[in-house]
Design a protein around this motif. Sequence first.
Motif, PDB file in Angstrom:
ATOM      1  N   LYS A 446      36.149  31.803  48.687  1.00 30.36           N
ATOM      2  CA  LYS A 446      36.551  31.123  47.464  1.00 30.36           C
ATOM      3  C   LYS A 446      37.771  30.248  47.713  1.00 30.36           C
ATOM      4  O   LYS A 446      38.449  30.372  48.725  1.00 30.36           O
ATOM      5  CB  LYS A 446      36.846  32.129  46.353  1.00 30.36           C
ATOM      6  CG  LYS A 446      38.144  32.881  46.502  1.00 30.36           C
ATOM      7  CD  LYS A 446      38.351  33.828  45.351  1.00 30.36           C
ATOM      8  CE  LYS A 446      39.726  34.466  45.398  1.00 30.36           C
ATOM      9  NZ  LYS A 446      40.818  33.486  45.286  1.00 30.36           N
ATOM     10  N   SER A 447      38.032  29.366  46.780  1.00 30.93           N
ATOM     11  CA  SER A 447      39.191  28.491  46.910  1.00 30.93           C
ATOM     12  C   SER A 447      40.471  29.317  46.830  1.00 30.93           C
ATOM     13  O   SER A 447      40.601  30.174  45.942  1.00 30.93           O
ATOM     14  CB  SER A 447      39.184  27.438  45.799  1.00 30.93           C
ATOM     15  OG  SER A 447      40.404  26.725  45.784  1.00 30.93           O
ATOM     16  N   PRO A 448      41.443  29.093  47.715  1.00 26.46           N
ATOM     17  CA  PRO A 448      42.687  29.879  47.676  1.00 26.46           C
ATOM     18  C   PRO A 448      43.516  29.624  46.424  1.00 26.46           C
ATOM     19  O   PRO A 448      44.415  30.396  46.117  1.00 26.46           O
ATOM     20  CB  PRO A 448      43.426  29.423  48.944  1.00 26.46           C
ATOM     21  CG  PRO A 448      42.845  28.103  49.301  1.00 26.46           C
ATOM     22  CD  PRO A 448      41.412  28.139  48.844  1.00 26.46           C
ATOM     23  N   LYS A 449      43.214  28.557  45.694  1.00 23.11           N
ATOM     24  CA  LYS A 449      43.975  28.245  44.484  1.00 23.11           C
ATOM     25  C   LYS A 449      43.497  29.053  43.284  1.00 23.11           C
ATOM     26  O   LYS A 449      44.168  29.095  42.261  1.00 23.11           O
ATOM     27  CB  LYS A 449      43.889  26.749  44.182  1.00 23.11           C
ATOM     28  CG  LYS A 449      44.531  25.887  45.262  1.00 23.11           C
ATOM     29  CD  LYS A 449      44.470  24.414  44.929  1.00 23.11           C
ATOM     30  CE  LYS A 449      45.132  23.589  46.043  1.00 23.11           C
ATOM     31  NZ  LYS A 449      45.078  22.142  45.779  1.00 23.11           N
ATOM     32  N   ASN A 450      42.329  29.660  43.392  1.00 23.23           N
ATOM     33  CA  ASN A 450      41.800  30.505  42.323  1.00 23.23           C
ATOM     34  C   ASN A 450      42.103  31.958  42.639  1.00 23.23           C
ATOM     35  O   ASN A 450      41.670  32.469  43.673  1.00 23.23           O
ATOM     36  CB  ASN A 450      40.291  30.299  42.163  1.00 23.23           C
ATOM     37  CG  ASN A 450      39.945  28.892  41.737  1.00 23.23           C
ATOM     38  OD1 ASN A 450      40.722  28.233  41.058  1.00 23.23           O
ATOM     39  ND2 ASN A 450      38.774  28.425  42.135  1.00 23.23           N
ATOM     40  N   ARG A 451      42.838  32.596  41.751  1.00 19.23           N
ATOM     41  CA  ARG A 451      43.267  33.966  42.006  1.00 19.23           C
ATOM     42  C   ARG A 451      42.404  34.998  41.289  1.00 19.23           C
ATOM     43  O   ARG A 451      42.667  36.199  41.374  1.00 19.23           O
ATOM     44  CB  ARG A 451      44.730  34.146  41.565  1.00 19.23           C
ATOM     45  CG  ARG A 451      45.708  33.338  42.411  1.00 19.23           C
ATOM     46  CD  ARG A 451      45.701  33.818  43.841  1.00 19.23           C
ATOM     47  NE  ARG A 451      46.638  33.077  44.681  1.00 19.23           N
ATOM     48  CZ  ARG A 451      46.792  33.272  45.975  1.00 19.23           C
ATOM     49  NH1 ARG A 451      46.077  34.179  46.590  1.00 19.23           N
ATOM     50  NH2 ARG A 451      47.654  32.557  46.668  1.00 19.23           N
ATOM     51  N   ASP A 452      41.391  34.568  40.553  1.00 19.23           N
ATOM     52  CA  ASP A 452      40.533  35.520  39.866  1.00 19.23           C
ATOM     53  C   ASP A 452      39.081  35.144  40.124  1.00 19.23           C
ATOM     54  O   ASP A 452      38.782  34.361  41.009  1.00 19.23           O
ATOM     55  CB  ASP A 452      40.851  35.576  38.370  1.00 19.23           C
ATOM     56  CG  ASP A 452      40.829  34.186  37.738  1.00 19.23           C
ATOM     57  OD1 ASP A 452      40.365  33.229  38.395  1.00 19.23           O
ATOM     58  OD2 ASP A 452      41.278  34.052  36.593  1.00 19.23           O
ATOM     59  N   GLY A 453      38.168  35.690  39.338  1.00 16.87           N
ATOM     60  CA  GLY A 453      36.760  35.383  39.520  1.00 16.87           C
ATOM     61  C   GLY A 453      36.053  36.281  40.514  1.00 16.87           C
ATOM     62  O   GLY A 453      34.934  35.982  40.935  1.00 16.87           O
ATOM     63  N   LEU A 454      36.666  37.394  40.899  1.00 19.93           N
ATOM     64  CA  LEU A 454      36.042  38.362  41.800  1.00 19.93           C
ATOM     65  C   LEU A 454      35.617  39.597  41.009  1.00 19.93           C
ATOM     66  O   LEU A 454      36.386  40.103  40.181  1.00 19.93           O
ATOM     67  CB  LEU A 454      36.996  38.782  42.917  1.00 19.93           C
ATOM     68  CG  LEU A 454      37.343  37.738  43.987  1.00 19.93           C
ATOM     69  CD1 LEU A 454      38.430  38.282  44.897  1.00 19.93           C
ATOM     70  CD2 LEU A 454      36.117  37.364  44.802  1.00 19.93           C
ATOM     71  N   PHE A 455      34.413  40.077  41.276  1.00 26.57           N
ATOM     72  CA  PHE A 455      33.893  41.257  40.591  1.00 26.57           C
ATOM     73  C   PHE A 455      33.307  42.202  41.635  1.00 26.57           C
ATOM     74  O   PHE A 455      32.474  41.801  42.449  1.00 26.57           O
ATOM     75  CB  PHE A 455      32.803  40.881  39.582  1.00 26.57           C
ATOM     76  CG  PHE A 455      33.278  39.964  38.488  1.00 26.57           C
ATOM     77  CD1 PHE A 455      33.727  40.475  37.286  1.00 26.57           C
ATOM     78  CD2 PHE A 455      33.277  38.592  38.675  1.00 26.57           C
ATOM     79  CE1 PHE A 455      34.173  39.632  36.288  1.00 26.57           C
ATOM     80  CE2 PHE A 455      33.721  37.741  37.682  1.00 26.57           C
ATOM     81  CZ  PHE A 455      34.175  38.262  36.483  1.00 26.57           C
ATOM     82  N   ALA A 456      33.750  43.445  41.619  1.00 25.05           N
ATOM     83  CA  ALA A 456      33.167  44.486  42.461  1.00 25.05           C
ATOM     84  C   ALA A 456      32.299  45.361  41.576  1.00 25.05           C
ATOM     85  O   ALA A 456      32.708  45.758  40.475  1.00 25.05           O
ATOM     86  CB  ALA A 456      34.251  45.310  43.139  1.00 25.05           C
TER      87      ALA A 456
END
Length: 732
Positions: A446-456
């Motif tokens: 993912k883009s390093p500028k986005n700090r969210d948007g991850l789901f486990a």
Amino acid sequence: MFLNGLTEITLPLKNPVLQFSLILFIILFVPFFLKRLRIPSLISLIIAGAVAGPHGLNLMLRDSSIILFGTVGLLYIMFLAGLEIDVADFKKNSGKSILFGLYTFLISQLLGFFVALYVLGFSLLSSVLIGSIFASHTLIVYPVVSRLGIAKDKAVNIAVGGTMITDTLALLVLAVVAGSSSGELTSAFWIRLFIGITIFSLIVLLLFPFIARWFFKRFDDSVLQYLFVLGMVFFAAFLAEVAGVEAIIGAFLGGLSLNRLIPHTSALMNRIRFAGDAIFIPFFLIGVGMLIDFRAFFKDAETIKVALVITVAATVAKYFSAWITQKIYGFSVDQRRLIFGLISAHAAVALATVLIGYNSITGYTLDGDPVRLLDKSVLNGTILFILVTCTLASIVGEKGAQNIAFAELADEASSPDVHAAPERILIPMNDMKTVDELVNLGITIKSPKNRDGLFALHVADSTSPGGAVEKHAEKLLEKAVITAASTDNDLTGVFRYDTSVANGIAGVAREQRVTDIILGLHHKSSLADSFLGGLSEMLLATCNGTIFIYKPVQPLATIKRTIAVIPEGAESEEGFIFWKDRLSNMVNNSSSKLIFYASKQTLGYLKEYHSASFPNAEYKIFRTLDEFSGLAKEVRSDDNIVVVMSRRNYRSWHSRMAKIPAYLGKYFGRNSFILIYPVQSGGADESIAFSESRLSGGIQFSMVPLRSQVESMLKRVSFKRISLRRNRKEPQ
């Protein structure tokens, strides 16, 4: 004075606990209050050191502990500079960095020599030594550059690379002058210096990466990795001193040698930056401030004269170097300011030089007083010189850095990527052993500028007993959340009951509008199992997002090369632009070398339209997918294989793709590999599509995300059970 009749408090403070506590409060509060007066945080700590030090309120002495932490802080700055520099761009601009370092050194050295000889009236050797003070500089502005995320700017690369040249030459001048004054400047001196520098450089640049890659493959404990990195860096600094150059050169080369093995998005890099910004670098700045004696400036007019002359002359020399660089390479005004800020601050090297000159006795007067290479007026004047240049460099450099960072944000806002969709990456997991690597892949693509948007996600069988299942899910998701949090990324843990794992994953993907799914390659439990496994094949049939099937053999950080095999016609697929962006992020964030294998037409398309995404990639013709046996001869043990696939009957699909899993198992069993199945239709707006027949089964689920909160110290994760609602009326 006594505290509870037990502990005596006198000035300067002797109690190490109280002394350390005072320093921490200085680091915490002083920059906050002085920021309101528009004083940069770097300068506020130097001022605080001067006020609290032995020449101010005498709260603390500049004792061995301050000197130790200060030395660590200085080496840490140089280490970060080498660690964060863009190696590919550094190599590309190495000629420019060398040229910049050479003319910056010559301008400063010559101007300093003539000013000291003809304006201040010093001897020949003393004038040469003062010229070396002009030539050297300290990157005290670099932490600001790192914090603003512009460490890869071309101006920064050239300035940081040039710093190694100027400081090396300045320290070489110092060694030559010191040797000349003591009569040790012989041919043996030059031979010893040349051999020492050569051996030192070969050990750090060639042997260190080999040792570090071996260590990172075998030890994944975060504390051990951090201690190992620090040990390597300071050992490199020691080797530099043994070779006859200053320790800061060793720290910089140590960071450069570990650059590719510590991705900028990794948890290890986050810990390295945190320790430097919170403790070591502030200690160094406070220690510099403790050297300042404001009273000395008013006791002797000669001190004021020396300080004024060398400050003005050195500042002019550095500004002229920055101006020349701007004109030669077409930099902006803000890039010129940034270069000036990086090269105009004088601290540790200047101090070391003047102290060596002050302690070098060349003779004695008739009265028996020692004749020093640099007298006390130069020593005191250099302290004022350090304060003024550090202040000026911080103000100008920080202004340029902020303007560059704001300009980059404005450019991104004014020209948004039409293909860029909010990244929402789903990582189903069941095996505790693969959690870290799956989450790390999600962070890397993912883009390093986005700090969210991850789901486990963990999906459990709805017929299983609740207690044991939920405990297992809680441990899995807690580990995933902590892994992501260690890199300053937010990850949402989701636990769901379902009669089918595939249905559960597909349902969560639809509800969370997921764009990408990362699956770990399953472990075959019987000969009847397929290579990909039933779950992966079912998701490929029901979910139309970009799907990554990952088999981690070694950590991504230790990968040297990424081998990307692209099928013919891949550029005509709707999902090409999405996996292309993910692959670009993975290569850039892991600093691995990318080699494309594809047909001539596909390679031509990549070169013509997407070379900016892969600036340092290599391109090799790969005619058919049957050539995997030949590819195996070129693949090394530290390579990562990426194969772009296609679903059946789409444009780039070919019947030979059915053989790829067998090829991977046969030829690349000891390599990490990733199979990428691109989104086939709908793009980012319909990133996940579902087969309704597969999802209809008489059972519906309401999914409540796991409310995960990582506490700053305990890193505990709160856990909620997911309610299960059936069509028939049952208690929830």
